[in-house]
Enzyme design. Structure first.
Site, PDB file in Angstrom:
ATOM      1  N   TYR A 200     -16.484  14.890 -17.403  1.00 45.59           N
ATOM      2  CA  TYR A 200     -16.918  13.508 -17.210  1.00 45.59           C
ATOM      3  C   TYR A 200     -17.940  13.446 -16.077  1.00 45.59           C
ATOM      4  O   TYR A 200     -17.756  14.053 -15.017  1.00 45.59           O
ATOM      5  CB  TYR A 200     -15.689  12.660 -16.907  1.00 45.59           C
ATOM      6  CG  TYR A 200     -15.954  11.287 -16.361  1.00 45.59           C
ATOM      7  CD1 TYR A 200     -16.789  10.390 -17.027  1.00 45.59           C
ATOM      8  CD2 TYR A 200     -15.363  10.876 -15.169  1.00 45.59           C
ATOM      9  CE1 TYR A 200     -17.028   9.125 -16.522  1.00 45.59           C
ATOM     10  CE2 TYR A 200     -15.579   9.610 -14.661  1.00 45.59           C
ATOM     11  CZ  TYR A 200     -16.425   8.747 -15.343  1.00 45.59           C
ATOM     12  OH  TYR A 200     -16.657   7.494 -14.837  1.00 45.59           O
TER      13      TYR A 200
ATOM     14  N   ARG B 243       0.833  -1.205   0.000  1.00 54.62           N
ATOM     15  CA  ARG B 243       0.000   0.000   0.000  1.00 54.62           C
ATOM     16  C   ARG B 243       0.866   1.253   0.000  1.00 54.62           C
ATOM     17  O   ARG B 243       0.509   2.291  -0.554  1.00 54.62           O
ATOM     18  CB  ARG B 243      -0.951   0.016   1.214  1.00 54.62           C
ATOM     19  CG  ARG B 243      -1.759   1.318   1.318  1.00 54.62           C
ATOM     20  CD  ARG B 243      -2.891   1.189   2.318  1.00 54.62           C
ATOM     21  NE  ARG B 243      -2.444   0.891   3.661  1.00 54.62           N
ATOM     22  CZ  ARG B 243      -2.009   1.811   4.538  1.00 54.62           C
ATOM     23  NH1 ARG B 243      -1.947   3.098   4.206  1.00 54.62           N
ATOM     24  NH2 ARG B 243      -1.637   1.441   5.751  1.00 54.62           N
TER      25      ARG B 243
ATOM     26  N   LYS C 112      -8.019   3.584 -19.792  1.00 47.74           N
ATOM     27  CA  LYS C 112      -8.324   3.945 -21.173  1.00 47.74           C
ATOM     28  C   LYS C 112      -7.068   3.791 -22.047  1.00 47.74           C
ATOM     29  O   LYS C 112      -6.542   2.706 -22.190  1.00 47.74           O
ATOM     30  CB  LYS C 112      -8.903   5.349 -21.215  1.00 47.74           C
ATOM     31  CG  LYS C 112     -10.012   5.613 -20.176  1.00 47.74           C
ATOM     32  CD  LYS C 112     -11.146   4.634 -20.232  1.00 47.74           C
ATOM     33  CE  LYS C 112     -12.361   5.055 -19.395  1.00 47.74           C
ATOM     34  NZ  LYS C 112     -12.157   5.186 -17.973  1.00 47.74           N
TER      35      LYS C 112
ATOM     36  N   ASP D 209      -7.661  16.745 -16.642  1.00 42.83           N
ATOM     37  CA  ASP D 209      -7.879  15.336 -16.973  1.00 42.83           C
ATOM     38  C   ASP D 209      -7.490  15.158 -18.439  1.00 42.83           C
ATOM     39  O   ASP D 209      -8.156  15.645 -19.344  1.00 42.83           O
ATOM     40  CB  ASP D 209      -9.351  14.982 -16.749  1.00 42.83           C
ATOM     41  CG  ASP D 209      -9.633  13.498 -16.950  1.00 42.83           C
ATOM     42  OD1 ASP D 209      -8.871  12.841 -17.681  1.00 42.83           O
ATOM     43  OD2 ASP D 209     -10.637  13.001 -16.398  1.00 42.83           O
TER      44      ASP D 209
END
Length: 374
Positions: free
Chosen positions: A92, A39, A189, A164
Site C-alpha cells: 500500500y 486514551r 475497510k 497487513d
C-alpha cells in the site's frame, strides 16, 4: 433497576470516575480491572480489539484511530532508531510513505523486496534488520503471499513478520496461524464494511508484544474513539456474511471482465489462470475476497470515459464497503512512488481497482458492460 443491554452501550466519555483513593490504587495495581481515561482504554475500543483478536487467533490486540496508525504501531512494536525494515515492494502506498517520509526521520531505514524474492531475503538482511512488512493480498494487483513460507523465511533470519491482512480479512486468512508475529487491519475497510468509520486494529501473536502495542497506543495517543469503535463492532458482526457475498460477486464479475475485449487484464486470485490461484484457494478457504484490478488501454481518455459512464461504481479512493466503488492507484494510493517503481509494479495508466460490493451481481455486470461498450 438493573439494566442488562444486549448490545454494549456507547461509552461516550473521556474520563471515568473514582469513589476514593482505594479505587485509584486498584486501577494501577490490577491492570484491566477498571477504566480511568479513554486514551488509556475504553469499553468500546476494547470490545473491538478483543473481537478481532478472537477472529485472528492472537494473544492480544489494540484498536487504533486509522489503518495507518495500526501500521505505525506494528512497526514500532519491533523497531527503534537505527533499525532496518524489509518491506514487500507490492505494498500500500501509505505504508511506503510512512517508511520513506516519517520513520526515516526516526532513524529507521527500509529496503523494498521484489515479490519474486520474498522467500529468499538473505541478500537484503542487514545486522540491524528487525522486521518484514507484507500484505496477504497485495494492493493493487492482488498478488498472494505464501504466508507460511514467508514466516519460515523471516524466522530463519531472526526477523519478525508483520502482515497487513486488510484485503483478505480474518474470514479468508488468519496470518498468525500461518506464522506471522503481528497482523493488522484498516478496520475502515472490510471489518467495519459500511464506509462510515476510520479505524485500525493490530493483533499480536505474543502477549508481551501485545502489551508493547498497548503502551504504544496509549503514549502516542493512537486510541480509537468510542463511537467509531461501536460502529466497527456493529459492522464486524456481519463480516462473515459480507465476505461470502463480496467473493461471490467478485468471481462472477472477474469472469465477465476476462471475456470482454476492452479489458486487457484482470487481476483477481479467484481466476484459474492467476499465478497464485491455488495458494489463494488454500489460504482463503475457497473464498477470494472482493478486491480486483483491471487494465484498460493505457490512455487517460479511455479511463476517464469508463469512470464517467459507470453508474453503480463511484470513483471513491477507498475500498471494501457494501456498495461497490472504483479507484485509480496511479493517481491515489500509489501516487507518490517514483515512475520507475510504478512501472516495476505494473501500475500503469490503464489500471483501475474495483471494490466489489454486495449489490445484485447482475446489476453490477450490466453497468460494467454498458460502461465498457462506450
Amino acid at each position: 433497576m438493573e439494566i442488562h443491554p444486549k448490545i454494549t452501550p456507547i461509552y461516550q466519555t473521556s474520563v471515568f470516575k473514582f469513589d476514593d483513593l482505594n479505587e485509584l490504587e486498584q486501577y494501577f495495581g490490577e491492570p484491566g480491572s477498571r477504566y480511568m481515561y479513554s486514551r488509556n482504554g475504553n469499553p468500546n475500543s476494547d470490545e473491538l480489539a478483543a473481537a478481532v483478536n478472537r477472529l485472528e487467533g492472537g494473544a492480544g490486540a489494540i484498536a487504533t484511530g486509522s489503518g495507518m496508525a495500526a501500521i505505525f504501531a506494528a512497526l514500532l512494536a519491533f523497531c527503534q532508531a537505527g533499525d532496518h525494515v524489509l518491506c514487500a515492494a507490492d505494498i500500500y502506498g501509505g505504508s511506503s510513505s510512512l517508511l520513506n517520509a516519517e520513520l526515516s526521520r526516526m532513524g529507521i531505514t527500509v529496503t523494498y523486496v521484489p515479490f519474486e524474492k520474498l522467500y529468499d531475503v538473505g541478500q537484503y538482511v542487514q545486522p540491524t534488520t528487525r522486521v518484514m512488512l507484507a500484505e496477504t493480498l497485495s494492493n493493487p494487483l492482488l498478488r498472494v503471499a505464501d504466508l507460511r513460507r514467508l514466516a519460515t523465511e523471516c524466522h530463519e533470519h531472526k526477523l519478525k513478520l508483520v502482515v497487513d491482512n486488510t484485503f483478505a480479512s480474518p474470514i479468508l486468512t488468519q496470518p498468525i496461524g500461518l506464522g506471522a508475529d503481528i497482523t493488522l487491519h484498516s478496520v475502515t475497510k472490510y471489518i467495519s464494511g459500511h464506509s462510515d468509520v476510520t479505524a485500525g486494529v493490530v493483533v499480536a501473536a505474543d502477549a508481551e508484544v501485545a502489551a508493547r502495542l498497548k503502551q504504544i497506543g496509549v503514549v502516542y495517543g493512537l486510541t480509537l474513539s468510542p463511537m467509531e469503535s461501536w460502529l466497527a463492532v456493529r459492522g464486524l458482526k456481519t463480516l462473515r456474511l459480507r465476505m461470502r457475498e463480496h467473493s461471490h460477486n467478485a468471481l462472477a464479475i472477474a469472469q465477465f471482465l476476462q471475456q470482454h475485449p476492452a479489458v486487457r487484464a484482470v487481476y483477481y486470485p479467484g481466476l484459474a489462470d492467476h499465478l497464485q490461484h491455488a495458494l489463494a484457494q488454500e489460504q482463503g478457504g475457497g473464498l477470494f475476497g472482493g478486491m480486483m484490478s483491471i487494465k484498460l488501454a493505457d490512455d487517460p481518455e479511455v479511463v476517464n470515459r469508463f469512470m464517467q459512464r459507470c453508474q453503480r461504481w463511484p470513483f471513491a479512493p477507498s475500498l471494501a464497503g457494501v456498495d461497490s466503488s472504483l479507484s485509480y492507484p496511479l493517481g491515489t494510493s500509489h501516487r507518490y512512488l517514483t515512475p520507475e517503481q510504478q512501472e516495476e509494479l505494473g501500475i500503469s495508466v490503464g489500471v483501475i481497482r474495483l471494490s466489489i460490493g454486495i449489490e445484485p451481481v447482475e446489476e453490477l455486470i450490466a453497468d460494467l458492460k454498458q460502461a465498457l461498450e462506450s
